[in-house]
Design a protein around this motif. Structure first.
Motif, mmCIF file in Angstrom:
data_model
loop_
_atom_site.group_PDB
_atom_site.id
_atom_site.type_symbol
_atom_site.label_atom_id
_atom_site.label_comp_id
_atom_site.label_asym_id
_atom_site.label_seq_id
_atom_site.Cartn_x
_atom_site.Cartn_y
_atom_site.Cartn_z
ATOM 1 N N VAL A 4 0.838 -0.985 0.007
ATOM 2 C CA VAL A 4 0.034 -0.176 -0.195
ATOM 3 C C VAL A 4 0.767 1.235 0.123
ATOM 4 N N SER A 5 1.892 1.351 1.038
ATOM 5 C CA SER A 5 2.654 2.533 0.750
ATOM 6 C C SER A 5 3.633 2.603 -0.543
ATOM 7 N N PHE A 6 3.781 1.724 -1.412
ATOM 8 C CA PHE A 6 4.337 1.868 -2.655
ATOM 9 C C PHE A 6 3.281 2.369 -3.642
ATOM 10 N N GLU A 7 2.131 2.157 -3.385
ATOM 11 C CA GLU A 7 1.035 2.466 -4.723
ATOM 12 C C GLU A 7 0.918 3.878 -4.068
ATOM 13 N N VAL A 8 0.654 4.135 -2.463
ATOM 14 C CA VAL A 8 0.590 5.620 -2.052
ATOM 15 C C VAL A 8 1.652 6.351 -2.736
ATOM 16 N N ALA A 9 2.651 6.176 -2.568
ATOM 17 C CA ALA A 9 4.062 6.847 -2.859
ATOM 18 C C ALA A 9 4.143 7.190 -4.256
ATOM 19 N N MET A 10 3.744 6.038 -5.192
ATOM 20 C CA MET A 10 3.735 6.525 -6.469
ATOM 21 C C MET A 10 2.709 7.547 -7.110
ATOM 22 N N THR A 11 1.546 7.508 -6.388
ATOM 23 C CA THR A 11 0.460 8.299 -6.479
ATOM 24 C C THR A 11 0.791 9.704 -6.110
ATOM 25 N N GLN A 12 1.459 9.763 -5.006
ATOM 26 C CA GLN A 12 1.682 11.124 -4.219
ATOM 27 C C GLN A 12 2.807 11.844 -5.230
ATOM 28 N N LEU A 13 3.502 10.897 -5.821
ATOM 29 C CA LEU A 13 4.646 11.663 -6.663
ATOM 30 C C LEU A 13 4.192 11.779 -8.173
ATOM 31 N N GLY A 14 2.782 11.603 -8.298
ATOM 32 C CA GLY A 14 2.361 12.009 -9.675
ATOM 33 C C GLY A 14 2.290 10.797 -10.734
ATOM 34 N N GLY A 15 2.439 9.692 -10.136
ATOM 35 C CA GLY A 15 2.638 8.380 -10.968
ATOM 36 C C GLY A 15 1.225 7.526 -10.710
ATOM 37 N N ASN A 16 1.643 6.349 -10.744
ATOM 38 C CA ASN A 16 0.696 5.062 -10.466
ATOM 39 C C ASN A 16 1.561 4.001 -10.375
ATOM 40 N N ALA A 17 0.685 3.071 -9.882
ATOM 41 C CA ALA A 17 1.325 1.763 -9.593
ATOM 42 C C ALA A 17 0.156 0.438 -10.106
ATOM 43 N N VAL A 18 0.730 -0.392 -10.599
ATOM 44 C CA VAL A 18 0.105 -1.490 -11.060
ATOM 45 C C VAL A 18 0.196 -2.827 -10.154
ATOM 46 N N TYR A 19 -0.728 -3.212 -9.367
ATOM 47 C CA TYR A 19 -0.529 -4.306 -8.586
ATOM 48 C C TYR A 19 -0.501 -5.601 -9.164
ATOM 49 N N ILE A 20 0.112 -6.404 -9.303
ATOM 50 C CA ILE A 20 0.232 -7.914 -10.159
ATOM 51 C C ILE A 20 0.573 -8.937 -9.180
ATOM 52 N N GLU A 21 -0.341 -9.819 -9.105
ATOM 53 C CA GLU A 21 0.068 -11.138 -8.193
ATOM 54 C C GLU A 21 0.581 -12.003 -9.157
ATOM 55 N N LYS A 22 1.560 -12.653 -8.666
ATOM 56 C CA LYS A 22 2.350 -13.775 -9.587
ATOM 57 C C LYS A 22 1.247 -14.815 -10.368
ATOM 58 N N GLN A 23 0.464 -15.143 -9.359
ATOM 59 C CA GLN A 23 -0.494 -16.226 -10.012
ATOM 60 C C GLN A 23 -1.272 -15.772 -11.177
#
Ligand code: CP
Ligand code: NVA
Length: 303
Positions: free
Chosen positions: A52-71
């Motif tokens: 969650v902190s990496f997702e929020v970090a990217m959002t707060q820095l003006g970017g985005n995150a894509v969460y991908i589960e290996k399965q």
């Protein structure tokens, strides 16, 4: 540039990340990352804080995150980790991965054209150690006069990364665990090249002079089948108020979380006045943002 191991950064590079974090925490302007930058978060294990902190970090820095589960990737049907890294780095600007095998994240880094960040493997948790030492620094500005005791599973990923990061910054580390249970020799020997690390089997000796006492679960992700044996192995290393009597009255308590109250630490200690565990958790977001900015700057300059 990647951050796959705590050994990837020198002392001055760690301090550069900390300096960015200081500026961000004071609300000062910072060179931000490329507009709409995207981070792939490739996770093979559960996570609350790091994901969650990496997702929020990217959002707060003006970017985005894509969460991908290996399965959900073709990796689950046999595509190689190398090809996966090539594909993800075609679309994304950063890859952060939480994987069982450390060798897999090394392969990702070798095949990615964008920065790769270790979000925990069986051997290391380098972003956690950065946030932890940033937290320590908020309490003791001269890290060269700091002693950190790590109690319990002294061969855990968190212990490995903490050992390297703390000694690089000049702090000394004592590892307290059962007699005959050794730290990972590669990390231990490396950390001893950087500074002071000693192993103890009792709180009595190990906690002497400790400014901080750190513990982690006795059963890391992936060790569930061995849980009963491990809880028995570490039963004398539960962080209790009585154990803390061997430290100084000012000693502060750390835990990377998630905690298991009554297993590796009592609720009284985890939730008590000496605990700084929620400061550690809060600093993960700040440090991850700073790390992303730092890696962006290094990548922009071609280093
Ligand atoms: N400390 C930590 O890495 O927590 P998560 O497993 O919730 O990400
Ligand atoms: N050593 C723990 C850390 C969790 C953040 C694990 O690997 O499960």
């Amino acid at each position: 540039m990647n951050f796959v191991s705590s050994d990837d950064f020198s002392r001055s590079q760690i301090n550069e990340v900390f300096a960015i974090a200081d500026r961000l925490s004071h609300g000062r302007g910072e060179s931000f990352i490329k507009e709409h930058a995207v981070m792939a978060l490739l996770f093979e294990k559960p996570s609350t804080r790091t994901r969650v902190s990496f997702e929020v970090a990217m959002t707060q820095l003006g970017g985005n995150a894509v969460y991908i589960e290996k399965q959900h990737l073709q990796m689950s049907r046999g595509e190689t980790v190398e090809d996966t890294a090539k594909a993800l780095s075609t679309y994304c600007d950063f890859i952060a991965a939480r994987l069982y095998s450390h060798s897999d994240i090394v392969k990702i880094a070798e095949n990615s054209v964008v920065p790769v960040i270790n979000a925990l493997t069986d051997l290391e948790h380098p972003t956690q150690a950065l946030a932890d030492m940033y937290t320590v620094r908020a309490h003791k500005s001269d890290l060269r006069n700091v002693r950190i005791a790590f109690v319990g599973d002294i061969a855990a990923n968190t212990a490995n990364s903490l050992m390297l990061t703390a000694t690089k910054l000049g702090s000394s580390v004592s590892l307290i665990g059962p007699r005959g249970y050794s730290p990972n020799s590669i990390y231990f020997n490396k950390a001893r090249e950087y500074g002071t690390v000693d192993v103890y089997d009792s709180f009595d000796d190990g906690l002497e002079g400790a400014d901080f006492v750190y513990t982690d679960t006795f059963v890391s992700m992936g060790q569930e089948a061995d849980a009963e044996r491990r809880r028995a192995l570490f039963k004398d290393y539960i962080l209790t108020d009585e154990a803390l009597d061997h430290a100084t009255p000012d000693t502060l308590v750390m835990h990377c979380l998630p905690a298991h109250r009554g297993e590796e630490i009592t609720a009284d200690v985890l939730d008590g006045p000496k605990s700084i565990v929620w400061e550690q958790a809060r600093n993960k977001l700040l440090i991850e943002k700073s790390l992303i900015i730092y890696l962006s700057e290094q990548t922009d300059t071609g280093t």
